[in-house]
Enzyme design. Structure first.
Site, mmCIF file in Angstrom:
data_model
loop_
_atom_site.group_PDB
_atom_site.id
_atom_site.type_symbol
_atom_site.label_atom_id
_atom_site.label_comp_id
_atom_site.label_asym_id
_atom_site.label_seq_id
_atom_site.Cartn_x
_atom_site.Cartn_y
_atom_site.Cartn_z
ATOM 1 N N LYS A 95 0.835 -1.224 0.000
ATOM 2 C CA LYS A 95 0.000 0.000 0.000
ATOM 3 C C LYS A 95 0.850 1.247 0.000
ATOM 4 O O LYS A 95 0.615 2.185 0.759
ATOM 5 C CB LYS A 95 -0.968 -0.002 1.177
ATOM 6 C CG LYS A 95 -1.957 -1.154 1.137
ATOM 7 C CD LYS A 95 -3.010 -1.039 2.233
ATOM 8 C CE LYS A 95 -3.920 -2.236 2.257
ATOM 9 N NZ LYS A 95 -3.252 -3.499 2.612
HETATM 10 O O1 LIG Z 1 -4.840 -4.304 0.019
HETATM 11 C C1 LIG Z 1 -5.249 -5.196 0.770
HETATM 12 O O2 LIG Z 1 -4.866 -6.338 0.644
HETATM 13 C C2 LIG Z 1 -6.316 -4.861 1.728
HETATM 14 C C3 LIG Z 1 -7.165 -3.832 1.357
HETATM 15 C C4 LIG Z 1 -8.343 -3.627 2.089
HETATM 16 O O3 LIG Z 1 -9.176 -2.799 1.734
HETATM 17 N N1 LIG Z 1 -8.583 -4.394 3.177
HETATM 18 C C5 LIG Z 1 -7.713 -5.372 3.587
HETATM 19 O O4 LIG Z 1 -8.028 -6.058 4.569
HETATM 20 N N2 LIG Z 1 -6.538 -5.569 2.910
HETATM 21 C C6 LIG Z 1 -5.549 -6.570 3.385
HETATM 22 O O5 LIG Z 1 -6.114 -7.862 3.219
HETATM 23 C C7 LIG Z 1 -5.787 -8.706 4.329
HETATM 24 C C8 LIG Z 1 -7.069 -9.120 5.019
HETATM 25 O O6 LIG Z 1 -6.795 -10.070 6.010
HETATM 26 P P1 LIG Z 1 -7.942 -10.943 6.712
HETATM 27 O O7 LIG Z 1 -8.959 -9.966 7.221
HETATM 28 O O8 LIG Z 1 -7.212 -11.651 7.804
HETATM 29 O O9 LIG Z 1 -8.503 -11.862 5.676
HETATM 30 C C9 LIG Z 1 -4.823 -7.899 5.191
HETATM 31 O O10 LIG Z 1 -3.496 -8.203 4.773
HETATM 32 C C10 LIG Z 1 -5.149 -6.457 4.852
HETATM 33 O O11 LIG Z 1 -4.028 -5.620 5.002
#
Ligand SMILES: O=C(O)c1cc(=O)[nH]c(=O)n1[C@@H]1O[C@H](COP(=O)(O)O)[C@@H](O)[C@H]1O
Length: 272
Positions: A95
């Site tokens: 990001k």
């Molecule tokens: O860019 C991302 O991957 C991301 C964007 C977003 O809007 N929301 C989001 O949760 N993420 C990433 O996606 C992953 C979600 O993780 P879980 O919630 O454990 O499935 C994490 O690594 C967050 O940093």
């Protein structure tokens, strides 16, 4: 092979839209890995091996490594992925977002140091902050659009010329920034209506869709809102729900991760 071709081949080859997120949190590791010098690498490697045939992408989140000074282990994870599963795209979730000269260093870090096929970037600083990534013409640039977190609405929902800001981002990326044809957008699974709006704006552009699993996004609504006519178009990410799946009797953490990854892939495929 460029990012989009590799992703398309992985969608088809593994019959999967599931992106396995690698967010290694020592506090949730199995005890035998916690004290080991390369425990983060061992953990990620076991997860990768257990889920590679069910995934269309892997997404290591850089903060989980950098916070512990474990960049060497992230390098090792990325090397292992590239060498062992060269057909599966490696998305570095960083990001990033900064002025051009600094962005160039971030691009080198993602694409040269870690060898990522794609990197997540923040569009807030505008076109010249994203331009340096485009110099790597075969790599993916995945731009935050409508993020999965509740606070994403603070700015992304602001009405600008009668249209929410996230839709301006979608249009800007689709119409101006995507000159290499390697751009994608991040749209959270927690906002299926907005996912459908973005799909309408960007045609078949791939979407990275986090928010199922630990964040509670609905798989059916997500797939129906974001799929393309071909039934692809998304990397639907799940991290914690797979990494820290509670083992059933006789299972270890990697076997539990595999079980949940396959269940998730199959649940997604039901609605494609
Ligand atoms: O860019 C991302 O991957 C991301 C964007 C977003 O809007 N929301 C989001 O949760 N993420 C990433 O996606 C992953 C979600 O993780 P879980 O919630 O454990 O499935 C994490 O690594 C967050 O940093």
């Amino acid at each position: 092979m460029n990012f989009i071709d590799k992703l398309s081949a992985a969608w088809a080859g593994n019959n999967s839209l599931l992106c396995v997120g690698l967010d290694p949190d020592l506090a949730r590791f199995p005890a035998h890995l916690r004290g080991q010098a390369d425990g983060i690498y061992q953990f990620c490697k076991a997860i990768i091996d257990a889920t590679a045939d069910a995934a269309c992408a892997f997404k290591p989140q850089i903060a989980y490594f950098a916070a512990l000074g474990a960049e060497a282990q992230l390098e090792a994870v990325c090397r292992y992925l590239r060498e062992t599963y060269p057909h599966i795209p490696l998305v570095l979730d960083a990001k990033r977002g900064d002025i051009g000269a600094t962005a160039h260093q971030y691009a080198r870090e993602a694409f040269d140091r870690y060898g990522a096929d794609a990197v997540t970037v923040n569009p807030y600083m505008g076109s010249d902050s994203v331009e340096p990534y485009m110099e790597w013409t075969d790599r993916g640039v995945i731009v935050l659009c409508r993020t999965s977190n509740p606070g994403g609405s603070d700015l992304q929902f602001l009405q600008v010329d009668g249209v929410p800001l996230y839709q301006h981002v979608a249009r800007l990326v689709a119409e101006k920034w995507n000159r290499n044809g390697q751009c994608a957008l991040v749209v959270g699974a927690t906002f299926p209506e907005e996912l459908a709006q973005v799909r309408k704006i960007v045609g078949d552009m791939p979407l990275l869709v986090p928010g199922i699993g630990a964040q509670g996004g609905d798989i059916e609504a997500t797939v129906k809102a974001g799929r393309t006519a071909a039934g692809t178009g998304m990397m639907i990410n799940s991290s914690r729900a797979i990494l820290y799946a509670t083992p059933k009797d006789g299972e270890d953490f990697a076997a539990a991760a595999r079980r949940v990854a396959i269940e998730t892939r199959d649940a997604i495929n039901q609605y494609r």
